[in-house]
Every structure is written in structure tokens, then in C-alpha cells.
Design an enzyme around this catalytic site. Structure first.
Site, short mmCIF file in Angstrom:
data_model
loop_
_atom_site.label_atom_id
_atom_site.label_comp_id
_atom_site.label_asym_id
_atom_site.label_seq_id
_atom_site.Cartn_x
_atom_site.Cartn_y
_atom_site.Cartn_z
N GLY A 147 0.85 -1.21 0.00
CA GLY A 147 0.00 0.00 0.00
C GLY A 147 0.87 1.24 0.00
O GLY A 147 2.06 1.20 -0.31
N ILE A 149 1.96 3.10 2.52
CA ILE A 149 3.04 3.13 3.51
C ILE A 149 4.13 2.13 3.13
O ILE A 149 5.32 2.42 3.23
CB ILE A 149 2.49 2.87 4.92
CG1 ILE A 149 1.49 3.95 5.31
CG2 ILE A 149 3.64 2.80 5.93
CD1 ILE A 149 0.71 3.66 6.60
N ALA A 215 2.63 -1.91 11.61
CA ALA A 215 1.25 -1.98 11.09
C ALA A 215 0.26 -2.15 12.25
O ALA A 215 -0.22 -1.15 12.80
CB ALA A 215 1.16 -3.11 10.08
N ARG A 216 -0.04 -3.40 12.60
CA ARG A 216 -0.89 -3.68 13.75
C ARG A 216 -0.32 -4.92 14.44
O ARG A 216 0.07 -5.89 13.79
CB ARG A 216 -2.33 -3.96 13.32
CG ARG A 216 -3.16 -2.72 12.97
CD ARG A 216 -3.42 -1.82 14.17
NE ARG A 216 -4.22 -0.65 13.83
CZ ARG A 216 -3.73 0.53 13.45
NH1 ARG A 216 -2.42 0.69 13.34
NH2 ARG A 216 -4.53 1.54 13.19
N GLU A 245 -1.70 -4.62 22.87
CA GLU A 245 -1.34 -3.26 23.23
C GLU A 245 -2.27 -2.70 24.30
O GLU A 245 -3.48 -2.87 24.18
CB GLU A 245 -1.50 -2.40 21.95
CG GLU A 245 -0.33 -1.54 21.65
CD GLU A 245 -0.44 -0.94 20.26
OE1 GLU A 245 -0.09 -1.62 19.29
OE2 GLU A 245 -0.89 0.21 20.16
N HIS A 263 3.85 2.55 19.66
CA HIS A 263 2.88 2.93 18.61
C HIS A 263 3.06 4.40 18.20
O HIS A 263 2.15 5.22 18.38
CB HIS A 263 1.44 2.64 19.05
CG HIS A 263 0.49 2.45 17.89
ND1 HIS A 263 -0.57 1.58 17.91
CD2 HIS A 263 0.46 3.04 16.67
CE1 HIS A 263 -1.22 1.65 16.75
NE2 HIS A 263 -0.61 2.54 15.98
C1 GLV Z 1 -2.09 4.34 13.29
O1 GLV Z 1 -1.75 3.29 13.74
C2 GLV Z 1 -3.02 4.51 12.22
O2 GLV Z 1 -3.62 3.53 11.73
O3 GLV Z 1 -3.21 5.66 11.81
C1 GLV Z 2 -2.59 1.99 4.40
O1 GLV Z 2 -3.74 2.40 4.30
C2 GLV Z 2 -1.47 2.63 3.76
O2 GLV Z 2 -1.54 3.86 3.62
O3 GLV Z 2 -0.50 1.90 3.43
#
Ligand code: GLV
Ligand code: GLV
Length: 298
Positions: A147, A149, A215-216, A245, A263
């Protein structure tokens, strides 16, 4: 004189930067409870589920998530009530990618380990074989989740000399994992990505490879990660997010080859303000202008 029109009621689940509060105040009445609210501005620590939406009431029209990931929101429940959900894409892409690369470099070059070492007042002097790490230069970076990011993380890492490849939805993940020196996770948390990195996936990685997660937390089986780090199945991990978390798997705390941050992916002031302004724009679009904003989800 006509009565001034009542301003739509907005509930904030958490305090927001003062710039964002100041932008909300002229247009909205900020209310202390979700009950009766027309819009809710949601921090990712709040779970917006069926019960929450029920409690808010049928007048609710928009839930603006102050995050790009929307795993804290039951999207189906919102859709079935006609509640629009929005998120904060793009404005946090650079900040989050920057942290991912920062964590990679920190882990490979042993920056936080060196910092801990100095603070312990351990005895040391410069020596040619002391605390040798590895460079990102020449490394194979696998970005899991191509994606915004993930692609930005690849781009920034290339400035350090890394070569990047991507694992998308239909990828042969074990095969790709086995060819990478650094594995960086950039998938949203869904049923399909929960524990994507489990014991088996870790086993597929090189013993010299490191894992990065901005990410998560639940994308990684944290218990399996701890076992893999202890067994030397992989060489290290850099984690900005955690499975439970803010709890962190106890054993991770004692490992020198683990770098952790609480985070902080989007945690620069400028980014947090920009995210907040996107939320304000979304609330305005839905509640004042009756239109669907570009950052509506689903
Ligand atoms: C942070 O973790 C976000 O999803 O913006
Ligand atoms: C997720 O939504 C990203 O921006 O990679």
C-alpha cells in the site's frame, strides 16, 4: 430574528491536539458522551462496535477515525446503520514509513542496544570488533503489504541501499520470506492478516533476517515471535505495535536484539494535526455539506 441553526453535535473519544479542537469549535457542539451525537471523532484505542453505535443512537451519521487503520471499527455494523466511516490516509504515509526505516536502522546498527549499554555505565573503549552490526546497504527488503506506507518504506530504504520487493495478497509468502534480509509489515489488520506472521512464517525466514512491524500488533503471533527470537530462528525484531497493546510480551523486554517503540508511527505533531484536520473536513463534509468525503472507507 430566526434562531441560529443548532450546530451538529460531535463527541471526541480522546483529547485531540489544540489546533484540531480549535478547528472543530466554530462548526460543532462538542459533547461529552456519544449518546445523541451526530458525529464521533475516534482515537484508535476506542472500539466502535454494534453496542457503541446503538448507544450513540439513530441520529449518528459519521464516525471519523483518527487513524488510517480502521480495525477498531465494525464497518458492517456502521454500514447497516447508514453511518459513514472515514480514515486518515496519505498524511501519515511519510511519517510511518520513516519510523519503519528508523527502526530497521536502529536494529541493524544496534543503536538502542548501544544506548542501553552506555546508560548502564558499562565499561568500554573503542575497539575494532566491538558491537558490530549490519548495514541496510545491499539488503533485500520484503515489504508485506504494497500500500501507500509499504511503497514509501521501500522508497526510503532504497536511499540506504536496500533493494525492495513486495508481497501482495496472492503472493507466495513463504517463498518471499525465505529470500529477504528485512521483512517489513504494512498490511491492515483483517481476519485474513491476523497472525499472518506465525510460527510457520517465522520458520520460513532466514536465521539472519529481521522483522519490522509498524502496522498492527495482531498481524504477528507475538508468542511465536518470542520463541523464534529465543531459538535464533530469526535474528531480531523491531516493533512499534503489539498484539495486546499496551501490554508487551514479557520475554521481549530482556532481548537485546529487539527494538520497541510505543505505537509512534504517525506520532509527529505536524502529522497528527494533519490527520485531525482530515477528520474535521470529513465531519464538515457529512454534517454540514451533506456529501461523502474522499476519505470515506468502504
Ligand atoms: C495508526 O496506527 C493509524 O492507523 O493511523
Ligand atoms: C494503508 O492504508 C497505507 O496507507 O498503506
Amino acid at each position: 430574528m430566526p434562531e441560529p441553526a443548532a450546530r451538529p453535535r460531535v463527541h471526541l473519544t480522546a483529547p485531540v491536539p489544540h489546533e484540531v479542537a480549535a478547528a472543530l469549535e466554530p462548526d460543532f457542539e462538542l459533547v461529552d458522551s456519544p449518546e445523541g451525537a451526530d458525529g464521533i471523532l475516534v482515537a484508535l484505542t476506542a472500539r466502535i462496535n454494534e453496542a457503541y453505535l446503538e448507544r450513540a443512537g439513530p441520529q449518528l451519521r459519521v464516525v471519523a477515525n483518527y487513524a488510517v487503520g480502521v480495525n477498531n471499527i465494525d464497518l458492517e455494523a456502521a454500514a447497516s446503520r447508514g453511518v459513514l466511516v472515514t480514515n486518515t490516509p496519505d498524511v501519515l504515509t511519510r511519517a510511518t514509513a520513516e519510523l519503519a526505516v528508523g527502526l530497521m536502522v536502529s536494529l541493524l546498527r544496534r543503536i538502542t542496544e548501544g544506548d542501553r549499554f552506555i546508560r548502564r555505565r558499562a565499561e568500554w573503549e573503542f575497539s575494532l570488533e566491538f558491537m558490530l552490526g549490519a548495514s541496510l546497504d545491499g539488503k533485500e527488503l520484503l515489504v508485506v503489504g504494497p500500500g501507500r506506507i509499504g511503497r514509501e518504506t521501500a522508497r526510503l530504504s532504497e536511499a540506504f541501499g536496500a533493494r525492495s520487493s513486495f508481497a501482495g495478497r496472492d503472493a507466495d509468502l513463504p517463498g518471499l520470506l525465505g529470500a529477504a534480509d528485512v521483512v517489513s509489515l504494512h498490511v491492515p489488520l483483517t481476519d485474513a492478516t491476523r497472525h499472518l506472521i506465525d510460527a510457520q512464517a517465522l520458520e520460513a525466514m532466514r536465521s539472519s533476517a529481521v522483522l519490522v512491524n509498524v502496522a498492527r500488533g495482531p498481524v504477528v503471533d507475538e508468542r511465536a515471535l518470542l520463541d523464534a527470537l529465543r531459538a535464533g530462528t530469526i535474528a531480531g525484531a523491531a516493533l512499534d505495535v503489539f498484539e495486546r497493546e499496551p501490554e508487551v510480551e514479557e520475554g521481549l523486554l530482556t532481548l537485546e536484539n529487539v527494538v520497541m517503540t510505543p505505537h509512534l508511527g504517525s506520532a509527529t505533531r505536524a502529522t497528527r494535526v494533519a490527520m485531525g484536520m482530515l477528520c474535521v473536513d470529513a465531519l464538515r463534509a457529512v454534517l454540514l455539506e451533506g456529501r461523502r468525503p474522499a476519505n470515506a472507507v468502504g
